[in-house]
Motif scaffolding. Structure first.
Motif, PDB file in Angstrom:
ATOM      1  N   ASP A  70      -8.573  13.635  -2.012  1.00  0.00           N
ATOM      2  CA  ASP A  70     -10.013  13.923  -2.473  1.00  0.00           C
ATOM      3  C   ASP A  70     -10.808  12.755  -2.162  1.00  0.00           C
ATOM      4  N   GLY A  71     -10.276  11.863  -1.365  1.00  0.00           N
ATOM      5  CA  GLY A  71     -11.255  10.862  -0.901  1.00  0.00           C
ATOM      6  C   GLY A  71     -11.121   9.602  -1.508  1.00  0.00           C
ATOM      7  N   SER A  72     -10.602   9.549  -2.675  1.00  0.00           N
ATOM      8  CA  SER A  72     -10.609   8.230  -3.433  1.00  0.00           C
ATOM      9  C   SER A  72      -9.669   7.168  -3.155  1.00  0.00           C
ATOM     10  N   LEU A  73      -9.902   6.071  -3.258  1.00  0.00           N
ATOM     11  CA  LEU A  73      -9.072   5.061  -2.973  1.00  0.00           C
ATOM     12  C   LEU A  73      -7.936   4.796  -3.796  1.00  0.00           C
ATOM     13  N   ILE A  74      -6.609   4.518  -3.165  1.00  0.00           N
ATOM     14  CA  ILE A  74      -5.384   4.305  -3.848  1.00  0.00           C
ATOM     15  C   ILE A  74      -5.384   2.744  -4.117  1.00  0.00           C
ATOM     16  N   PRO A  75      -5.534   2.003  -5.176  1.00  0.00           N
ATOM     17  CA  PRO A  75      -5.228   0.576  -5.565  1.00  0.00           C
ATOM     18  C   PRO A  75      -3.763   0.422  -5.211  1.00  0.00           C
ATOM     19  N   GLY A  76      -3.289  -0.167  -3.876  1.00  0.00           N
ATOM     20  CA  GLY A  76      -2.067   0.133  -3.421  1.00  0.00           C
ATOM     21  C   GLY A  76      -1.226  -1.065  -3.952  1.00  0.00           C
ATOM     22  N   ASP A  77      -1.789  -2.240  -4.199  1.00  0.00           N
ATOM     23  CA  ASP A  77      -0.942  -3.260  -4.904  1.00  0.00           C
ATOM     24  C   ASP A  77      -0.650  -3.093  -6.313  1.00  0.00           C
ATOM     25  N   ALA A  78      -1.817  -2.567  -7.025  1.00  0.00           N
ATOM     26  CA  ALA A  78      -1.640  -2.205  -8.455  1.00  0.00           C
ATOM     27  C   ALA A  78      -0.586  -1.149  -8.770  1.00  0.00           C
ATOM     28  N   LEU A  79      -0.565  -0.160  -7.529  1.00  0.00           N
ATOM     29  CA  LEU A  79       0.331   1.008  -7.841  1.00  0.00           C
ATOM     30  C   LEU A  79       1.706   0.401  -7.359  1.00  0.00           C
ATOM     31  N   GLN A  80       1.984  -0.480  -6.631  1.00  0.00           N
ATOM     32  CA  GLN A  80       3.191  -1.248  -6.323  1.00  0.00           C
ATOM     33  C   GLN A  80       3.822  -1.755  -7.633  1.00  0.00           C
ATOM     34  N   VAL A  81       2.768  -2.766  -8.271  1.00  0.00           N
ATOM     35  CA  VAL A  81       3.255  -3.356  -9.415  1.00  0.00           C
ATOM     36  C   VAL A  81       3.510  -2.416 -10.771  1.00  0.00           C
ATOM     37  N   LYS A  82       2.690  -1.458 -10.685  1.00  0.00           N
ATOM     38  CA  LYS A  82       2.980  -0.380 -11.864  1.00  0.00           C
ATOM     39  C   LYS A  82       4.495   0.383 -11.621  1.00  0.00           C
ATOM     40  N   THR A  83       4.633   0.742 -10.266  1.00  0.00           N
ATOM     41  CA  THR A  83       5.915   1.456 -10.085  1.00  0.00           C
ATOM     42  C   THR A  83       7.043   0.744 -10.281  1.00  0.00           C
ATOM     43  N   MET A  84       7.398  -0.751  -9.793  1.00  0.00           N
ATOM     44  CA  MET A  84       8.131  -1.626  -9.554  1.00  0.00           C
ATOM     45  C   MET A  84       8.516  -1.969 -11.247  1.00  0.00           C
ATOM     46  N   SER A  85       7.625  -2.335 -12.097  1.00  0.00           N
ATOM     47  CA  SER A  85       7.575  -2.839 -13.244  1.00  0.00           C
ATOM     48  C   SER A  85       7.853  -1.702 -14.417  1.00  0.00           C
ATOM     49  N   GLY A  86       7.279  -0.601 -14.147  1.00  0.00           N
ATOM     50  CA  GLY A  86       7.224   0.614 -15.189  1.00  0.00           C
ATOM     51  C   GLY A  86       6.401   0.457 -16.585  1.00  0.00           C
ATOM     52  N   ILE A  87       5.470  -0.264 -16.200  1.00  0.00           N
ATOM     53  CA  ILE A  87       4.409  -0.451 -17.252  1.00  0.00           C
ATOM     54  C   ILE A  87       3.642   0.779 -17.460  1.00  0.00           C
ATOM     55  N   GLU A  88       2.995   1.094 -18.718  1.00  0.00           N
ATOM     56  CA  GLU A  88       2.226   2.342 -18.905  1.00  0.00           C
ATOM     57  C   GLU A  88       0.759   1.996 -18.729  1.00  0.00           C
ATOM     58  N   GLN A  89       0.323   0.841 -18.437  1.00  0.00           N
ATOM     59  CA  GLN A  89      -0.984   0.605 -18.267  1.00  0.00           C
ATOM     60  C   GLN A  89      -1.729   1.558 -17.065  1.00  0.00           C
ATOM     61  N   PRO A  90      -2.862   2.356 -17.585  1.00  0.00           N
ATOM     62  CA  PRO A  90      -3.417   3.225 -16.390  1.00  0.00           C
ATOM     63  C   PRO A  90      -3.586   2.402 -15.151  1.00  0.00           C
ATOM     64  N   LEU A  91      -3.557   2.799 -14.169  1.00  0.00           N
ATOM     65  CA  LEU A  91      -3.868   2.331 -12.720  1.00  0.00           C
ATOM     66  C   LEU A  91      -5.333   2.124 -12.580  1.00  0.00           C
ATOM     67  N   GLU A  92      -6.291   2.769 -13.162  1.00  0.00           N
ATOM     68  CA  GLU A  92      -7.463   2.483 -13.095  1.00  0.00           C
ATOM     69  C   GLU A  92      -8.206   1.298 -13.887  1.00  0.00           C
ATOM     70  N   GLU A  93      -7.204   0.865 -14.928  1.00  0.00           N
ATOM     71  CA  GLU A  93      -7.525  -0.457 -15.620  1.00  0.00           C
ATOM     72  C   GLU A  93      -7.223  -1.811 -15.004  1.00  0.00           C
ATOM     73  N   MET A  94      -6.338  -1.690 -13.632  1.00  0.00           N
ATOM     74  CA  MET A  94      -5.917  -2.661 -12.987  1.00  0.00           C
ATOM     75  C   MET A  94      -6.921  -3.285 -12.064  1.00  0.00           C
ATOM     76  N   CYS A  95      -7.619  -2.776 -11.484  1.00  0.00           N
ATOM     77  CA  CYS A  95      -8.489  -3.391 -10.362  1.00  0.00           C
ATOM     78  C   CYS A  95      -9.900  -2.889 -10.209  1.00  0.00           C
TER      79      CYS A  95
END
Length: 234
Positions: A49-74
């Motif tokens: 859809d053209g929106s940017l994926i915050p890659g570092d945040a996604l990596q941390v979220k995937t590795m850690s398993g935290i439930e924090q929404p991606l949009e809160e991170m950066c």
């Protein structure tokens, strides 16, 4: 009150985000309420859809398993793989300190342990036009304790000592060092660890080997690196 820790690196591509993911995972698996924050990140891919994926945040979220929404991170996400100050010149949307602090404070109200990752090394500018915003401005605004990530290999003595001396001179407290890409028994890596501790007075609190999925540090020691936020939580 929440506690925070700022993660800096001796430069780009030392594995700062990977190690941060292991740190946040350790906290979550220890039953701690853990979250992630990064003021600005560059070099990100786009969704269909053209929106940017915050890659570092996604990596941390995937590795850690935290439930924090991606949009809160950066708050600031850029496509161009350059320093955030230059990416904003190409793409617009320059970093505003009030926005960074508001978003950070929001995370602090919701979680107990916040791991804030810097962009590149400690001198990477967030904004450099009519306004000048450095990572240290964010660190000092919230009185954050810091942890340095360094590659264990060749050149790390120079990079670690220069980073430590700069941060000391600028009154940014460093709680310790984590070596990444560490090879136990490698004479260079073991000497680098010894020399960096001796020359900086800082402790190497953990060493991460290639492919590690767990951080080899007691949870209690990891928690001690975090300090209560010194800024204003609205």
């Amino acid at each position: 009150m929440s506690k925070s820790l700022f993660i800096t690196g001796t430069g780009t591509d030392v594995g700062k985000t990977y190690v941060t993911g292991l740190i946040v995972k350790k906290l979550r698996e220890g039953g701690r309420s853990a979250a992630y924050h990064k003021a600005a990140m560059s070099g990100n891919e786009r969704r269909p859809d053209g929106s940017l994926i915050p890659g570092d945040a996604l990596q941390v979220k995937t590795m850690s398993g935290i439930e924090q929404p991606l949009e809160e991170m950066c708050p600031y996400v850029y496509e161009t793989a350059v320093s955030p100050h230059l990416a904003a010149k190409f793409e617009g949307n320059p970093v505003e300190m009030d926005c960074i602090l508001d978003r950070f404070d929001h995370v602090c109200r919701s979680y107990d342990y916040i791991t804030a990752e810097g962009s590149g090394g400690i001198l990477c500018p967030l904004r450099f036009d009519e306004q000048k915003i450095q990572l240290e401005d964010f660190i000092k605004a919230r009185s954050l304790a810091c942890l340095m990530i360094a590659d264990a290999g060749l050149g790390t003595i120079n990079a670690v000592v220069l980073t430590a001396e700069y941060m000391k001179a600028r009154a940014m407290p460093v709680k310790g060092i984590i070596f990444n890409h560490y090879e136990p028994g490698n004479p260079l890596h073991e000497d680098n660890r010894r020399m960096c501790e001796t020359m900086t007075g800082l402790k190497v609190v953990a060493c991460v080997k290639e492919g590690d999925t767990e951080l080899d540090i007691p949870l209690e020691l990891l928690e001690e690196l975090y300090e209560e936020n010194g800024g204003t939580e609205k």
